[in-house]
Design a protein around this motif. Structure first.
Motif, mmCIF file in Angstrom:
data_model
loop_
_atom_site.group_PDB
_atom_site.id
_atom_site.type_symbol
_atom_site.label_atom_id
_atom_site.label_comp_id
_atom_site.label_asym_id
_atom_site.label_seq_id
_atom_site.Cartn_x
_atom_site.Cartn_y
_atom_site.Cartn_z
ATOM 1 N N ALA A 9 38.448 36.732 39.569
ATOM 2 C CA ALA A 9 39.795 36.778 39.956
ATOM 3 C C ALA A 9 39.588 38.421 40.382
ATOM 4 C CB ALA A 9 40.897 36.858 38.978
ATOM 5 N N THR A 10 39.282 39.205 40.030
ATOM 6 C CA THR A 10 39.176 40.528 40.480
ATOM 7 C C THR A 10 38.502 40.774 41.605
ATOM 8 O OG1 THR A 10 39.385 41.435 38.081
ATOM 9 C CG2 THR A 10 38.610 43.201 39.853
ATOM 10 N N LEU A 12 37.822 38.181 44.037
ATOM 11 C CA LEU A 12 38.548 37.562 45.058
ATOM 12 C C LEU A 12 39.753 38.604 45.501
ATOM 13 C CD1 LEU A 12 38.721 33.880 43.904
ATOM 14 C CD2 LEU A 12 37.238 34.911 45.787
ATOM 15 N N ILE A 13 40.405 39.207 44.629
ATOM 16 C CA ILE A 13 41.668 39.842 44.839
ATOM 17 C C ILE A 13 41.170 41.020 45.664
ATOM 18 C CG2 ILE A 13 43.346 41.485 43.921
ATOM 19 C CD1 ILE A 13 43.774 39.237 41.651
ATOM 20 N N THR A 14 40.065 42.032 45.174
ATOM 21 C CA THR A 14 39.550 43.049 45.765
ATOM 22 C C THR A 14 38.920 42.738 47.051
ATOM 23 O OG1 THR A 14 37.359 43.046 44.507
ATOM 24 C CG2 THR A 14 39.195 44.574 43.736
ATOM 25 N N LEU A 16 40.011 40.374 49.237
ATOM 26 C CA LEU A 16 40.932 40.275 50.175
ATOM 27 C C LEU A 16 41.688 41.565 50.359
ATOM 28 C CD1 LEU A 16 42.755 38.336 51.868
ATOM 29 C CD2 LEU A 16 44.479 38.149 49.452
ATOM 30 N N ILE A 17 41.921 42.512 49.472
ATOM 31 C CA ILE A 17 42.460 43.645 49.592
ATOM 32 C C ILE A 17 41.546 44.636 50.471
ATOM 33 C CG2 ILE A 17 43.140 45.776 48.560
ATOM 34 C CD1 ILE A 17 44.119 44.337 45.976
ATOM 35 N N SER A 30 33.250 44.915 46.291
ATOM 36 C CA SER A 30 34.159 44.147 45.545
ATOM 37 C C SER A 30 33.575 43.645 44.114
ATOM 38 C CB SER A 30 34.658 42.890 46.208
ATOM 39 O OG SER A 30 35.448 43.361 47.198
#
Length: 150
Positions: A9-10, A12-14, A16-17, A30
Protein backbone atom coordinates in the motif's frame (compact mmCIF):
# COMPACT_ATOMS: atom_id res chain seq x y z
CA UNK A 1 0.09 -10.36 6.37
CA UNK A 2 -0.12 -6.85 7.80
CA UNK A 3 3.52 -5.99 6.98
CA UNK A 4 2.92 -7.06 3.38
CA UNK A 5 -0.17 -4.87 3.17
CA UNK A 6 1.75 -1.91 4.61
CA UNK A 7 4.61 -2.52 2.17
CA UNK A 8 2.45 -2.76 -0.95
CA UNK A 9 0.00 0.00 0.00
CA UNK A 10 2.78 2.44 0.89
CA UNK A 11 4.62 1.57 -2.32
CA UNK A 12 1.56 2.25 -4.48
CA UNK A 13 0.62 5.46 -2.65
CA UNK A 14 4.14 6.91 -2.79
CA UNK A 15 4.52 5.84 -6.40
CA UNK A 16 1.36 7.80 -7.27
CA UNK A 17 2.31 10.84 -5.18
CA UNK A 18 5.78 11.01 -6.76
CA UNK A 19 4.30 10.59 -10.25
CA UNK A 20 1.83 13.41 -9.64
CA UNK A 21 4.38 15.74 -8.06
CA UNK A 22 7.46 15.04 -10.23
CA UNK A 23 5.87 13.76 -13.42
CA UNK A 24 7.77 10.47 -13.38
CA UNK A 25 7.63 7.16 -11.57
CA UNK A 26 10.47 6.55 -9.14
CA UNK A 27 10.15 2.88 -8.29
CA UNK A 28 13.30 2.58 -6.17
CA UNK A 29 12.45 5.64 -4.06
CA UNK A 30 8.89 4.41 -3.56
CA UNK A 31 10.26 0.97 -2.71
CA UNK A 32 12.60 2.35 -0.06
CA UNK A 33 9.87 4.52 1.44
CA UNK A 34 7.56 1.52 1.55
CA UNK A 35 10.17 -0.70 3.21
CA UNK A 36 10.88 2.04 5.74
CA UNK A 37 7.18 2.35 6.56
CA UNK A 38 6.89 -1.42 6.92
CA UNK A 39 9.94 -1.51 9.21
CA UNK A 40 8.49 1.21 11.45
CA UNK A 41 5.22 -0.76 11.59
CA UNK A 42 6.98 -4.00 12.54
CA UNK A 43 9.23 -2.18 15.03
CA UNK A 44 6.13 -0.95 16.84
CA UNK A 45 5.13 -4.60 17.17
CA UNK A 46 8.36 -5.30 19.02
CA UNK A 47 7.30 -2.85 21.70
CA UNK A 48 3.58 -3.72 21.69
CA UNK A 49 3.94 -7.53 21.63
CA UNK A 50 7.24 -7.97 23.45
CA UNK A 51 6.20 -10.95 25.57
CA UNK A 52 4.87 -12.92 22.60
CA UNK A 53 7.89 -12.16 20.43
CA UNK A 54 10.21 -13.22 23.25
CA UNK A 55 8.46 -16.61 23.20
CA UNK A 56 9.79 -17.13 19.66
CA UNK A 57 13.45 -16.79 20.64
CA UNK A 58 15.40 -20.04 21.21
CA UNK A 59 15.94 -21.10 24.82
CA UNK A 60 19.74 -20.79 24.65
CA UNK A 61 19.57 -17.04 23.94
CA UNK A 62 19.50 -15.00 27.16
CA UNK A 63 17.76 -11.68 27.76
CA UNK A 64 14.92 -12.41 25.36
CA UNK A 65 12.92 -9.26 26.15
CA UNK A 66 16.00 -7.08 25.64
CA UNK A 67 16.62 -8.86 22.32
CA UNK A 68 13.08 -8.08 21.19
CA UNK A 69 13.52 -4.40 22.06
CA UNK A 70 16.96 -4.38 20.43
CA UNK A 71 15.65 -5.82 17.17
CA UNK A 72 12.84 -3.27 17.20
CA UNK A 73 15.43 -0.51 17.51
CA UNK A 74 17.43 -2.07 14.67
CA UNK A 75 14.32 -1.92 12.48
CA UNK A 76 13.84 1.78 13.26
CA UNK A 77 17.49 2.54 12.50
CA UNK A 78 17.25 0.56 9.24
CA UNK A 79 14.08 2.42 8.27
CA UNK A 80 15.94 5.70 8.64
CA UNK A 81 19.15 4.43 7.03
CA UNK A 82 17.35 3.35 3.86
CA UNK A 83 16.29 6.97 3.34
CA UNK A 84 19.74 8.55 3.78
CA UNK A 85 21.66 8.28 0.49
CA UNK A 86 25.12 7.87 2.00
CA UNK A 87 23.89 5.06 4.32
CA UNK A 88 21.43 3.39 1.94
CA UNK A 89 23.63 0.60 0.58
CA UNK A 90 25.28 -0.40 3.86
CA UNK A 91 21.89 -0.28 5.57
CA UNK A 92 20.44 -2.48 2.84
CA UNK A 93 23.16 -5.12 3.21
CA UNK A 94 22.76 -5.11 6.99
CA UNK A 95 18.99 -5.36 6.62
CA UNK A 96 19.31 -8.33 4.27
CA UNK A 97 21.53 -10.04 6.86
CA UNK A 98 18.99 -9.13 9.55
CA UNK A 99 16.15 -10.70 7.56
CA UNK A 100 18.19 -13.88 6.99
CA UNK A 101 19.08 -14.12 10.69
CA UNK A 102 15.46 -13.63 11.76
CA UNK A 103 14.09 -16.41 9.57
CA UNK A 104 15.10 -19.21 11.98
CA UNK A 105 13.34 -17.35 14.81
CA UNK A 106 10.18 -17.15 12.72
CA UNK A 107 10.49 -20.85 11.88
CA UNK A 108 10.93 -21.73 15.56
CA UNK A 109 7.94 -19.56 16.44
CA UNK A 110 5.85 -21.48 13.90
CA UNK A 111 7.07 -24.84 15.19
CA UNK A 112 6.14 -23.77 18.74
CA UNK A 113 2.75 -22.43 17.51
CA UNK A 114 3.51 -19.01 19.03
CA UNK A 115 0.77 -16.41 18.70
CA UNK A 116 2.99 -13.43 19.43
CA UNK A 117 0.11 -10.93 19.63
CA UNK A 118 -1.58 -12.85 22.44
CA UNK A 119 1.60 -14.37 23.92
CA UNK A 120 0.20 -17.90 23.71
CA UNK A 121 1.10 -21.18 22.05
CA UNK A 122 -2.12 -21.24 20.01
CA UNK A 123 -0.68 -19.85 16.77
CA UNK A 124 -1.06 -21.17 13.22
CA UNK A 125 1.93 -23.48 13.45
CA UNK A 126 3.86 -24.79 10.48
CA UNK A 127 1.20 -23.75 7.96
CA UNK A 128 2.28 -20.16 8.67
CA UNK A 129 5.65 -20.91 7.08
CA UNK A 130 4.03 -21.31 3.65
CA UNK A 131 3.43 -17.57 3.88
CA UNK A 132 6.32 -16.42 6.06
CA UNK A 133 9.25 -17.95 4.18
CA UNK A 134 8.26 -16.50 0.77
CA UNK A 135 7.51 -13.19 2.52
CA UNK A 136 11.02 -13.13 3.99
CA UNK A 137 12.46 -13.84 0.52
CA UNK A 138 10.34 -10.97 -0.86
CA UNK A 139 11.71 -8.61 1.81
CA UNK A 140 15.30 -9.55 0.91
CA UNK A 141 14.69 -9.09 -2.82
CA UNK A 142 12.79 -5.84 -2.23
CA UNK A 143 15.67 -4.34 -0.27
CA UNK A 144 18.25 -5.55 -2.77
CA UNK A 145 16.38 -4.20 -5.79
CA UNK A 146 15.32 -0.85 -4.34
CA UNK A 147 18.36 0.02 -2.24
CA UNK A 148 21.39 -1.74 -3.72
CA UNK A 149 20.70 -2.39 -7.37
CA UNK A 150 19.25 1.08 -8.07
Amino acid sequence: MKPLIILVATFLITLLIIKLSRGTYQFAVSGRLAMSAMLIFTAIGHFAFTKGMAMMIPEFIPYKVIMVYFTGIIEIIAAIGLLIPQFRVITAWCLILFFVLLLPVNILGAIKHVDYQNATYNGNGLSYLWFRVPLQVLFVLWVYITAIRY
